[in-house]
Design an enzyme around this catalytic site. Structure first.
Site, PDB file in Angstrom:
ATOM      1  N   CYS A   1     -15.701   1.650 -43.267  1.00 41.96           N
ATOM      2  CA  CYS A   1     -16.052   1.420 -42.460  1.00 41.96           C
ATOM      3  C   CYS A   1     -16.981   2.795 -41.238  1.00 41.96           C
ATOM      4  O   CYS A   1     -17.420   1.810 -40.001  1.00 41.96           O
ATOM      5  CB  CYS A   1     -14.684   0.530 -41.721  1.00 41.96           C
ATOM      6  SG  CYS A   1     -15.161  -0.575 -42.798  1.00 41.96           S
TER       7      CYS A   1
ATOM      8  N   HIS B   1     -14.127   0.089 -31.995  1.00 36.39           N
ATOM      9  CA  HIS B   1     -14.482  -0.406 -33.756  1.00 36.39           C
ATOM     10  C   HIS B   1     -14.071  -1.774 -33.736  1.00 36.39           C
ATOM     11  O   HIS B   1     -14.788  -3.292 -33.712  1.00 36.39           O
ATOM     12  CB  HIS B   1     -13.358  -0.027 -34.360  1.00 36.39           C
ATOM     13  CG  HIS B   1     -12.954  -0.498 -35.546  1.00 36.39           C
ATOM     14  ND1 HIS B   1     -14.529   0.045 -36.278  1.00 36.39           N
ATOM     15  CD2 HIS B   1     -12.014  -1.206 -36.429  1.00 36.39           C
ATOM     16  CE1 HIS B   1     -13.771  -0.450 -37.871  1.00 36.39           C
ATOM     17  NE2 HIS B   1     -13.182  -0.612 -37.556  1.00 36.39           N
TER      18      HIS B   1
ATOM     19  N   GLU C   1      -6.523   1.838 -31.580  1.00 36.29           N
ATOM     20  CA  GLU C   1      -7.551   1.830 -30.901  1.00 36.29           C
ATOM     21  C   GLU C   1      -7.136   2.276 -29.134  1.00 36.29           C
ATOM     22  O   GLU C   1      -7.773   2.879 -28.383  1.00 36.29           O
ATOM     23  CB  GLU C   1      -8.667   1.031 -30.444  1.00 36.29           C
ATOM     24  CG  GLU C   1      -9.383   1.089 -32.131  1.00 36.29           C
ATOM     25  CD  GLU C   1     -11.277   0.815 -31.609  1.00 36.29           C
ATOM     26  OE1 GLU C   1     -11.800   0.875 -31.708  1.00 36.29           O
ATOM     27  OE2 GLU C   1     -10.788  -0.727 -31.565  1.00 36.29           O
TER      28      GLU C   1
ATOM     29  N   LYS D   1     -17.899  -6.744 -32.464  1.00 36.51           N
ATOM     30  CA  LYS D   1     -17.654  -7.879 -33.539  1.00 36.51           C
ATOM     31  C   LYS D   1     -17.179  -9.338 -33.253  1.00 36.51           C
ATOM     32  O   LYS D   1     -17.592  -9.996 -33.817  1.00 36.51           O
ATOM     33  CB  LYS D   1     -16.658  -7.223 -34.468  1.00 36.51           C
ATOM     34  CG  LYS D   1     -17.013  -5.342 -34.787  1.00 36.51           C
ATOM     35  CD  LYS D   1     -15.815  -5.636 -35.614  1.00 36.51           C
ATOM     36  CE  LYS D   1     -15.974  -3.666 -36.228  1.00 36.51           C
ATOM     37  NZ  LYS D   1     -16.611  -2.717 -35.679  1.00 36.51           N
TER      38      LYS D   1
ATOM     39  N   PHE E   1     -10.397   1.794 -43.658  1.00 39.08           N
ATOM     40  CA  PHE E   1      -9.568   2.391 -44.594  1.00 39.08           C
ATOM     41  C   PHE E   1     -10.262   3.207 -45.420  1.00 39.08           C
ATOM     42  O   PHE E   1     -11.092   3.928 -45.669  1.00 39.08           O
ATOM     43  CB  PHE E   1      -9.694   0.799 -45.876  1.00 39.08           C
ATOM     44  CG  PHE E   1      -9.329  -0.267 -45.284  1.00 39.08           C
ATOM     45  CD1 PHE E   1      -8.614  -1.223 -44.002  1.00 39.08           C
ATOM     46  CD2 PHE E   1      -9.343  -1.423 -46.248  1.00 39.08           C
ATOM     47  CE1 PHE E   1      -7.735  -1.677 -43.956  1.00 39.08           C
ATOM     48  CE2 PHE E   1      -9.372  -2.406 -45.815  1.00 39.08           C
ATOM     49  CZ  PHE E   1      -8.518  -2.947 -44.782  1.00 39.08           C
TER      50      PHE E   1
END
Length: 423
Positions: A170, A310, A321, A342, A406
């Site tokens: 990612c 993120h 984060e 997102k 990941f």
């Protein structure tokens, strides 16, 4: 010519709810969401049944029948975005020095949709143990090797310099730009067409994330399913998309009168070497990547006006984060707006890092911080300013964008106005 300054002079974004950079920014600035129930296949057997899909017609975007037949959806998105970025830059393909022009493509899962569909065909819907290859598309090998993405983009823009795929989960979208940045900075090329693309909304991807319960089961309310930093979040929403950029040396761009979106002033990446999917709660590795990116940009933490997080919408990531921002920015973290797009366009895996860089550059362009949509119930452990629900007008001269993937990948990039960033 080591140490050259590198700027973005062209950009194109294909994202859920916003095909084209203008439409993409309209979605973000208005705080609209593009998450919905899955339409690409029957999602009934799956735990998570929502996604952020793009209404994309490859023929309407200029792809030929041969290209559509040859390329997986993610490759199609990449080629269209790359062509759009080059057009936006004002550079003509014929005017480029081919051997001084390179391509970098980020992708986490490559041609997932194509491979999934072709397995369904050659196995007769899973009925055959011994598949019949005669039913496969002629270019199935291109689906298997992610390097085909870089080849397709290079052909589309006439690049004969370095051409590569970066696949770091990612963080691929940030890392692809980081690699391109270094090539221009060191003088190996004059122009890089760089970005990322992923189209992972397929049964196999949904099954994988269902197995580890990473995606949200909130299928009864798709529009509000993605909730980064919210106390009621329960997983991310899978998305798809592509964003590409034209990167070139600052003095060259200035001489030709190019429009400059931002300077890529600093980049760093680290790994936690800890767990395939787990994150240490103290955010030390992300904080180190941020610190190094700021050092490379020669900017103090206090210079950062906005953090594009993120912000996947999992409790583990959001708390990790938050800790990383506090560790790297110190007291300034509490005075800095942070948001996650997102919440509006979902998580397009390897592509999202480039899409978020585009959002960061556009935030600088418009002096507007995009919001974190659906943030209505603050998590006490996430106690920074996450710009809930509505965009915020604010002078934005330096932006930090981060990614977490990941495998333990942690990446950070600093964008700044060229006139502000030190020479």
């Amino acid at each position: 010519m080591p140490g050259r300054r590198v700027v973005i002079t062209g950009m194109e974004v294909l994202a859920p709810g916003g095909v084209g950079t203008k439409n993409f920014w309209s979605l973000l600035s208005e705080g609209r969401t593009a998450t919905r129930g899955i339409t690409f296949f029957d999602p009934a057997p799956f735990r998570s049944r929502v996604a952020a899909e793009i209404d994309f017609d490859p023929y309407a975007h200029g792809l030929s029948p041969h290209e559509v037949r040859r390329m997986d959806r993610a490759a199609q998105l990449a080629v269209v975005a790359a062509r759009g970025a080059l057009a936006d830059s004002g550079l003509e393909t014929a005017a480029l020095e081919p051997h001084r022009t390179g391509v970098t493509v980020g992708s986490a899962v490559g041609a997932t949709m194509g491979l999934d569909e072709e397995y369904r065909v050659v196995s007769d819907g899973g009925r055959l143990d011994l598949v019949d290859h005669a039913y496969a598309v002629p270019h199935l090998y291109n689906h298997l090797v992610p390097s085909s993405f870089a080849a397709e983009v290079a052909w589309a823009v006439g690049a004969e310099g370095p051409s590569t795929v970066v696949s770091t989960g990612c963080t691929s979208g940030i890392d692809a730009l980081g690699y391109a940045l270094e090539l221009v900075r060191e003088g190996s090329v004059d122009v890089m067409v760089a970005g990322a693309s992923d189209a992972p909304i397929s049964p196999i991807t949904m099954a994988c994330f269902d197995a580890i319960k990473a995606t949200t089961p909130r299928h009864d309310d798709p529009e509000h399913a993605s909730r980064p930093f919210d106390g009621t979040r329960n997983g991310f929403v899978l998305g798809e998309g592509s964003a590409f950029f034209v990167l070139e040396e600052w003095e060259s761009a200035r001489r030709r009168g190019a429009h400059v979106y931002a300077e890529l002033a600093g980049y760093a990446t680290r790994s936690n070497a800890y767990h395939m999917t787990g994150l240490r709660p103290d955010g030390a590795e992300m904080a180190e990547a941020i610190r190094l990116a700021l050092d490379e940009a020669r900017l103090a933490p206090e210079a950062i006006d906005y953090v594009n997080a993120h912000g996947s919408g999992t409790k583990q990531n959001d708390r990790h984060e938050t800790a990383a921002f506090k560790k790297s920015l110190g007291a300034h973290a509490y005075a800095t707006p942070v948001s996650s797009i997102k919440s509006m366009v979902g998580h397009s895996l390897g592509a999202i890092g480039s899409i978020e860089i585009a959002a960061s550059a556009l935030a600088m362009e418009h002096h507007t911080v995009p919001p974190t949509a659906n943030l209505t119930t603050p998590d006490p452990e996430c106690d920074l300013d996450y710009v809930p629900l509505h965009a915020r007008e604010q002078r934005t001269d330096a932006v930090l964008s981060v990614g977490s993937g990941f495998g333990g990948f942690q990446s950070a990039m600093v964008l700044a106005r060229p006139e502000r960033s030190p020479a």
